[in-house]
Design a protein around this motif. Structure first.
Motif, PDB file in Angstrom:
ATOM      1  N   HIS A  59      37.473  39.007  48.456  1.00 35.65           N
ATOM      2  CA  HIS A  59      38.642  39.727  48.005  1.00 35.65           C
ATOM      3  C   HIS A  59      38.651  39.092  46.497  1.00 35.65           C
ATOM      4  O   HIS A  59      38.547  37.895  46.284  1.00 35.65           O
ATOM      5  CB  HIS A  59      39.999  39.350  48.770  1.00 35.65           C
ATOM      6  CG  HIS A  59      39.939  40.335  49.907  1.00 35.65           C
ATOM      7  ND1 HIS A  59      39.168  39.725  50.956  1.00 35.65           N
ATOM      8  CD2 HIS A  59      40.709  41.374  50.526  1.00 35.65           C
ATOM      9  CE1 HIS A  59      39.440  40.557  51.840  1.00 35.65           C
ATOM     10  NE2 HIS A  59      40.267  41.520  51.744  1.00 35.65           N
ATOM     11  N   TRP A  60      38.878  39.948  45.638  1.00 35.90           N
ATOM     12  CA  TRP A  60      39.026  39.512  43.954  1.00 35.90           C
ATOM     13  C   TRP A  60      40.303  40.076  43.590  1.00 35.90           C
ATOM     14  O   TRP A  60      40.970  40.944  43.985  1.00 35.90           O
ATOM     15  CB  TRP A  60      38.250  39.967  43.282  1.00 35.90           C
ATOM     16  CG  TRP A  60      36.610  39.972  43.941  1.00 35.90           C
ATOM     17  CD1 TRP A  60      35.974  40.643  44.690  1.00 35.90           C
ATOM     18  CD2 TRP A  60      35.878  38.878  43.263  1.00 35.90           C
ATOM     19  NE1 TRP A  60      34.868  39.985  44.818  1.00 35.90           N
ATOM     20  CE2 TRP A  60      34.456  38.875  44.166  1.00 35.90           C
ATOM     21  CE3 TRP A  60      36.107  37.789  42.494  1.00 35.90           C
ATOM     22  CZ2 TRP A  60      33.357  38.043  43.990  1.00 35.90           C
ATOM     23  CZ3 TRP A  60      34.968  36.874  42.265  1.00 35.90           C
ATOM     24  CH2 TRP A  60      33.852  36.810  42.725  1.00 35.90           C
ATOM     25  N   ASN A  85      37.959  45.622  47.860  1.00 34.44           N
ATOM     26  CA  ASN A  85      38.689  44.306  47.940  1.00 34.44           C
ATOM     27  C   ASN A  85      39.390  44.021  46.818  1.00 34.44           C
ATOM     28  O   ASN A  85      39.462  42.759  46.512  1.00 34.44           O
ATOM     29  CB  ASN A  85      38.104  43.324  48.837  1.00 34.44           C
ATOM     30  CG  ASN A  85      37.549  43.854  50.063  1.00 34.44           C
ATOM     31  OD1 ASN A  85      38.263  44.644  50.701  1.00 34.44           O
ATOM     32  ND2 ASN A  85      36.691  43.142  50.663  1.00 34.44           N
ATOM     33  N   VAL A  86      38.996  44.614  45.483  1.00 29.28           N
ATOM     34  CA  VAL A  86      39.659  44.402  44.258  1.00 29.28           C
ATOM     35  C   VAL A  86      41.337  44.581  44.154  1.00 29.28           C
ATOM     36  O   VAL A  86      41.571  45.766  44.337  1.00 29.28           O
ATOM     37  CB  VAL A  86      38.998  44.967  43.133  1.00 29.28           C
ATOM     38  CG1 VAL A  86      39.589  44.546  41.509  1.00 29.28           C
ATOM     39  CG2 VAL A  86      37.396  44.679  43.150  1.00 29.28           C
ATOM     40  N   ILE A  87      42.045  43.635  43.962  1.00 32.59           N
ATOM     41  CA  ILE A  87      43.615  43.731  43.891  1.00 32.59           C
ATOM     42  C   ILE A  87      43.858  43.797  42.515  1.00 32.59           C
ATOM     43  O   ILE A  87      43.802  42.993  41.772  1.00 32.59           O
ATOM     44  CB  ILE A  87      44.186  42.763  44.680  1.00 32.59           C
ATOM     45  CG1 ILE A  87      43.752  42.424  46.056  1.00 32.59           C
ATOM     46  CG2 ILE A  87      45.670  42.875  44.728  1.00 32.59           C
ATOM     47  CD1 ILE A  87      44.144  41.438  46.971  1.00 32.59           C
ATOM     48  N   GLY A 115      37.682  35.553  46.121  1.00 29.32           N
ATOM     49  CA  GLY A 115      36.719  34.930  44.885  1.00 29.32           C
ATOM     50  C   GLY A 115      37.604  34.800  43.694  1.00 29.32           C
ATOM     51  O   GLY A 115      38.304  35.596  43.427  1.00 29.32           O
ATOM     52  N   VAL A 116      37.256  33.673  42.940  1.00 24.93           N
ATOM     53  CA  VAL A 116      37.669  33.271  41.384  1.00 24.93           C
ATOM     54  C   VAL A 116      36.690  32.921  40.637  1.00 24.93           C
ATOM     55  O   VAL A 116      35.762  32.404  40.872  1.00 24.93           O
ATOM     56  CB  VAL A 116      38.779  32.277  41.546  1.00 24.93           C
ATOM     57  CG1 VAL A 116      40.124  32.917  42.597  1.00 24.93           C
ATOM     58  CG2 VAL A 116      38.399  31.011  42.128  1.00 24.93           C
ATOM     59  N   PHE A 117      37.084  33.126  39.323  1.00 23.25           N
ATOM     60  CA  PHE A 117      36.165  32.586  38.095  1.00 23.25           C
ATOM     61  C   PHE A 117      37.009  31.476  37.485  1.00 23.25           C
ATOM     62  O   PHE A 117      37.928  31.907  36.573  1.00 23.25           O
ATOM     63  CB  PHE A 117      35.616  33.670  37.340  1.00 23.25           C
ATOM     64  CG  PHE A 117      34.638  34.628  37.974  1.00 23.25           C
ATOM     65  CD1 PHE A 117      33.406  34.279  38.200  1.00 23.25           C
ATOM     66  CD2 PHE A 117      35.192  36.041  38.048  1.00 23.25           C
ATOM     67  CE1 PHE A 117      32.589  35.187  38.917  1.00 23.25           C
ATOM     68  CE2 PHE A 117      34.053  36.730  38.719  1.00 23.25           C
ATOM     69  CZ  PHE A 117      32.972  36.479  39.210  1.00 23.25           C
TER      70      PHE A 117
END
Length: 246
Positions: A59-60, A85-87, A115-117
Motif C-alpha cells: 500500500h502506498w 492500493n494508492v491512498i 511502502g515509503v520513500f
C-alpha cells in the motif's frame, strides 16, 4: 475494484520479458503482518519495479493531486491508483504530515505492508539524501518492522527525468536487507534503558539516519546529508537566475 492481485503478475511478466530485473534478499521479507518497506528513490521506476519484486501487496500514500486530474483521463487515473492500493493524502503542511501519519497507521494496523520513500522525493542526481522521519514514526507507533530495499541501476536507466519506462537493456536489480526494529534501535540509543517516553526530535533523526545507512549499504550510493527537496529548490533557483542573466 481491487486490481493489485491481477496486475502485479502481468506487470512482473512484462518486466521479465523486456528488462529481466533481478532480486536478492527475498528471504528477509516477512510473509505476513504489518511491515514498512522503505526504498531509495532515484527514478519513477521504483514505484512499479519494486512492488513486482516483493511477494507482498504494498500500500502506498500518494499526493492527493494525483487524484484530481480533469476529464475522463483524470478520473480513470484516480480510479486506477485506488485500485492498486494508492491512498490519496494531502501531505502539505503540518496538518498534511499528521494526515499521512494517520493514514499509514491505519494501513499497518490492518496488518498490511506499507511502502515509503524516506527521502520524500526523487534524487536529483542519483545520490542518496537525508531521510525524513515519517517511516520511523510509523514504526515506533505501530511496532511494524522496516524492510530496507534498494533499487540499483534505475537512475542510469532513465531516458529523461520524465521517463516512465527504463531504457531497453537496462540492468535493474532490487536488493532487500534484514528488517529493522525501530523500538529496539531506540532502546539502543538510550543505552538499553527501558522507557515509554516518546522519541525526541534528535532521536527520530538518529533513527532515520540508521534507516538510510541500512538502505545505502544495499545500494552503494554516495550519501549527502541534506534533504533532496531543499537541494532541488536550490537547483531550481540557480537555473532561474542563470536564465535571467541570459
Amino acid at each position: 475494484m481491487h486490481l493489485y492481485p491481477a496486475l502485479q503478475p502481468i506487470v512482473k511478466f512484462l518486466l521479465r520479458i523486456v528488462w529481466r530485473p533481478t532480486v536478492s534478499g527475498l528471504e528477509n521479507v516477512p510473509s505476513s503482518g504489518r511491515m514498512i518497506m522503505a526504498c531509495n528513490h532515484v527514478s519513477a521506476f521504483e514505484t512499479y519495479v519494486v512492488p513486482c519484486m516483493i511477494p507482498r501487496e504494498i500500500h502506498w500514500l500518494g499526493k492527493d493531486s494525483l487524484f484530481k486530474g480533469k476529464g475522463l483521463p483524470g478520473k480513470f487515473f484516480a480510479w486506477l491508483m485506488r485500485s492498486v492500493n494508492v491512498i490519496p493524502v494531502d501531505r502539505s503542511g503540518q496538518a498534511g504530515a499528521s494526515a499521512a501519519l494517520n493514514a499509514g497507521i491505519a494501513v499497518l494496523e490492518g496488518e498490511h505492508a506499507l511502502g515509503v520513500f524516506p527521502e520524500g522525493t526523487r534524487s536529483p542526481d542519483g545520490r542518496m539524501y537525508r531521510g525524513k522521519t515519517g517511516a520511523v514514526r510509523l514504526a515506533l507507533a505501530t511496532g511494524a518492522p522496516i524492510l530496507p530495499v534498494a533499487e540499483i541501476g534505475a537512475f542510469e536507466a532513465q531516458r529523461s527525468k520524465k521517463s516512465i519506462l527504463p531504457k531497453l537493456g537496462a540492468s535493474l536489480h532490487t536488493t532487500i536487507g534484514p528488517t529493522l526494529d525501530m523500538r529496539a534501535e531506540l532502546a539502543g540509543l538510550r543505552g538499553g534503558a527501558s522507557s515509554n517516553s516518546p522519541a525526541s526530535r534528535d532521536e527520530l533523526r538518529a533513527l532515520a539516519r540508521i534507516l538510510m545507512e541500512a538502505i545505502r549499504d544495499l545500494s552503494g550510493q554516495e550519501y549527502v546529508d541534506e534533504y533532496a527537496s531543499e537541494v532541488k529548490k536550490s537547483l531550481k533557483a540557480s537555473r532561474a537566475k542563470a536564465h535571467e542573466r541570459v
